[in-house]
Design a protein around this motif. Structure first.
Motif, mmCIF file in Angstrom:
data_model
loop_
_atom_site.group_PDB
_atom_site.id
_atom_site.type_symbol
_atom_site.label_atom_id
_atom_site.label_comp_id
_atom_site.label_asym_id
_atom_site.label_seq_id
_atom_site.Cartn_x
_atom_site.Cartn_y
_atom_site.Cartn_z
ATOM 1 N N ALA A 569 48.807 25.412 37.426
ATOM 2 C CA ALA A 569 48.429 26.375 36.390
ATOM 3 C C ALA A 569 47.336 27.302 36.895
ATOM 4 N N GLY A 570 46.368 26.743 37.626
ATOM 5 C CA GLY A 570 45.296 27.565 38.187
ATOM 6 C C GLY A 570 45.800 28.536 39.234
ATOM 7 N N ILE A 571 46.798 28.115 40.002
ATOM 8 C CA ILE A 571 47.389 28.994 41.015
ATOM 9 C C ILE A 571 47.929 30.266 40.370
ATOM 10 N N VAL A 572 48.577 30.114 39.219
ATOM 11 C CA VAL A 572 49.152 31.273 38.538
ATOM 12 C C VAL A 572 48.056 32.233 38.091
ATOM 13 N N LEU A 573 46.956 31.702 37.564
ATOM 14 C CA LEU A 573 45.863 32.564 37.103
ATOM 15 C C LEU A 573 45.272 33.373 38.256
ATOM 16 N N VAL A 574 45.053 32.720 39.401
ATOM 17 C CA VAL A 574 44.480 33.427 40.545
ATOM 18 C C VAL A 574 45.489 34.434 41.102
#
Length: 731
Positions: A569-574
């Motif tokens: 999920a964090g990968i998508v935000l970055v």
């Protein structure tokens, strides 16, 4: 089959080993059939499945070649000058006799080669062992795959192929894709199990078969005469293996079935050691089960063990009541969860992340046991201790389920409630988050850390709806309390939240100041997850102030940290920020592909903060800029042939890697490796462990293990160093 033929070109004895139902016989027979022209005196097939007396093994070979004498020496003399291949199938119940036969034949007949199938190796000098494991299955750690991508997974291909024999129109569709993936995962990709399940499609749906797998003897049973008796059902195949085990091995097989996933030796000894099976004897017994292909062993600094789900279910059926065993298992994973929470904020974070992910099946079993038992407060404490798994490692949806169940089982603590509130906050359930966090503050009167964290998260919830001044004041007060208490983890989280609040308000310089403070705390502790969040917030603030080059740099570093922790999920935000900086720099085609991949992923899976105020505004703004900049027709042309929208695709595009970032197969490989296997081989050659490979390619550890195993088998190697040497010599 190709790796078997390659091995036969290098060794005179090749043993194909693996668990029952893995397809050893089929692999050996197909390899022998296609290699037949190499052997002028032919390929000879011996099936020992019906032979029970070891003394009859030489007679079976004698009968095959037309020799009347029953002795091994006489048969060997008869074929002394033959240039032939002998396939000796199903040796596991006659290992000693087969070893004697093979050694005599190979010593007497210099041009004879032997291909053996068995659930354990023969132990003959010069034996080349090829392990046949289950087929790859859809990866649970990745996003839900669309039907076209799911159909490319080997276990799904076999399921579809066999299903069409009983249901000509069967296909993977959007409606059944989730059940297809679930069924193949639950069967562990075991070919026999997949084939038996496919045969049931004449009267059951995929979902019904998956739902009833616990009754595997009824569901996974072939029609009469469709299979040999020992393979008429998966139960029969496993019963055959069970009879071949020693009493101690049978006992451990049954006891170890309490584990749902991977377990190291220490865990097995703690849980299974006792009066019936001394902990000191377990390594030898476990080694015996590995040798018989009952237990899979992953080598490494701390070897780990697991059983395929069908084998585990069979062991459970032999276990009987196991209350004490289940309690020891729960205690072990209860302790693991507690230690993981204590170690989370520090230099061991990547290792803790990997341990939590690999232990997730057993953590679930332990949570279920504790929350269903007489001490549900233990399960509640364990669920709260696992907050890094729920909040930081992309398991928010599952965390929500466990939080609700824990709250129903026992009076919630302040700590559980702030964890639950954070999960609800990231899922944009603002009303529920506020209620939960206020409850946390009331319940945490004596737990200042829980009270402060709940207060900071409640402030963030208010800020997301525009109440900035009061939110900043309360968040600063909570951060000051944590700093005074010497709580570096709490301080870093709260200053990171402050940075995000200032960014949302438009106070860019104050946001950057908070980012710098939080970064200092994280780097001094060797912490990565909070740091990756800080870098994301910094990249947002810089992007909002038109400092795109600096924003790109921060986002790139954040991406690599998110990737190291497998925070999907964090990968998508970055990656979103990298999409925006590409667009700002005029790289509209690159930006469009990344934007489309993120949109595809967001349409199917959980993405935190999806619709929060300023983020939703930025998403809409940059999406419009990209589409308008290219023109609608050009945009659709550029993105129409996009991939599955998975995390791996997003990472590739965010990094700017062309063509999937896959390595070119070296000339020496002659096309032997698939593109993905070549990619894995390149990473192994670069010194990456299986865990590092799985993190780099955003695949599960098990998928990485399967790829490495296939590479070793195809190249005829026995250890990873040989892959590295071959790669560097051939590049």
């Amino acid at each position: 089959m190709r790796e078997v033929r390659t091995a036969l070109g290098r060794a005179r004895l090749v043993s194909v080993t693996g668990p029952g139902g893995a397809g050893k016989s089929r692999v050996a027979w197909e390899a022998a059939r296609t290699a037949g022209r190499v052997f002028p005196d032919g390929v000879w097939y011996l099936d020992l499945s019906a032979v029970r007396d070891p003394a009859l093994v030489p007679a079976t070979l004698a009968a095959a070649v037309g020799e009347d004498g029953p002795g091994v020496a006489g048969v060997a003399e008869r074929i002394r000058n033959w240039h032939a291949l002998f396939v000796v199938d199903n040796c596991e119940h006659l290992v000693a006799a087969c070893s004697d036969l093979v050694q005599e034949v190979l010593q007497t007949c210099p041009q004879v080669r032997m291909l053996v199938t068995s659930r354990e190796r023969l132990g003959v000098i010069g034996e080349h062992v090829l392990q046949v494991g289950p087929l790859p299955v859809p990866d649970e750690d990745l996003d839900p795959l669309p039907p076209e991508a799911l159909s490319g997974v080997a276990s799904v291909q076999l399921l579809v192929e066999r299903a069409r024999a009983v249901h000509a129109g069967f296909a993977v569709t959007a409606a059944n894709a989730a059940d297809v993936a679930r069924l193949c995962r639950n069967l562990d990709g075991l070919p026999l199990a997949v084939e038996l399940a496919a045969a049931r499609l004449s009267s059951m749906s995929i979902g019904q078969i998956a739902d009833h797998l616990e009754d595997q003897d009824r569901i996974l049973r072939a029609a009469p005469r469709a299979q040999p008796a020992r393979q008429a059902s998966l139960e029969d195949t496993l019963a055959w293996s069970f009879r071949l085990c020693s009493p101690e091995e049978r006992r451990l097989w049954a006891m170890a079935s309490v584990f749902a996933g991977w377990a190291d030796l220490e865990a097995v000894q703690v849980v299974c050691g006792g009066p019936d099976l001394a902990a000191a004897d377990l390594p030898d017994v476990l080694d015996g089960l590995v040798g018989k292909s009952i237990v899979v062993c992953e080598q490494g600094d701390r070897p780990r063990f697991r059983m395929l789900s069908a084998i585990r279910r069979y062991g459970r059926s032999r276990l009987g009541r196991h209350d004490l065993l289940a309690e020891r298992h729960a205690q072990h994973y209860e302790g693991l969860a507690t230690r993981a929470a204590e170690r989370w904020f520090g230099p061991d974070q990547v290792a803790v992340s990997a341990e939590l992910r690999s232990s997730l099946p057993d953590l679930r079993v332990a949570l279920d046991h504790l929350l269903s038992g007489s001490e549900p407060e233990r399960g509640l404490a364990m669920a709260a201790a696992l907050w890094p798994l729920w909040v930081c490692l992309g398991r928010q949806r599952e965390g929500e389920i466990w939080m609700a169940r824990a709250r129903a089982a026992a009076p919630p603590t302040g700590r559980l409630l702030w964890v639950h509130g954070w999960i609800q906050l990231t899922a944009e359930q603002l009303a529920s988050a506020r209620e939960t966090l206020r409850y946390a503050q009331r319940q945490a009167a004596a737990d200042l850390a829980a009270r402060d964290l709940a207060g900071a998260l409640l402030a963030a919830a208010d800020a997301f709806e525009g109440s900035f001044d009061d939110a900043i004041r309360r968040c600063r007060a909570a951060a000051g309390s944590r700093e005074a208490a010497g709580d570096q983890a709490g301080l870093a989280i709260m200053v990171m939240l402050l940075a995000e609040i200032h960014t949302a308000r438009g106070d860019i310089e104050e946001a950057l100041r908070c980012c710098a403070e939080a970064e200092r705390v994280c780097r001094s502790a060797g912490e990565l997850w909070c740091l990756s969040c800080v870098l994301w917030v910094r990249s947002l603030a810089l992007c909002l102030s038109d400092r795109y080059a600096d924003a790109e740099q921060a986002a790139r570093e954040g991406l690599e940290l998110k990737l190291a922790l497998a925070d999907g999920a964090g990968i998508v935000l970055v990656a979103e920020v990298l999409c925006w900086t590409r667009a700002a720099g005029g790289k509209l085609t690159e930006a469009a592909k990344l934007y489309a991949a993120i949109q595809r992923r967001s349409g199917r899976s959980f993405v935190p903060l999806q619709d929060f105020g300023y983020l939703a505004t930025q998403r809409a703004l940059w999406g419009k800029r990209i589409v308008d900049g290219l023109g609608r027709a050009r945009y659709e042309s550029v993105t129409g042939g996009g991939g599955a929208g998975g995390v791996a695709e997003i990472v590739r595009l965010a990094r700017g890697e062309p063509d999937g970032g896959r390595a070119t197969v070296p000339a020496a490989g002659d096309g032997l490796l698939t593109p993905r296997e070549a990619e894995v081989a390149a990473l192994v050659a670069a010194g990456l462990s299986n865990r590092a490979v799985s993190a780099r390619l955003v695949i599960s550890l098990r998928t990485a293990e399967v790829h490495v195993g296939r590479i070793l088998a195809k190249l005829g190697f026995s250890h990873r160093a040989q892959i590295a040497a071959w790669w560097h010599e051939s590049a």
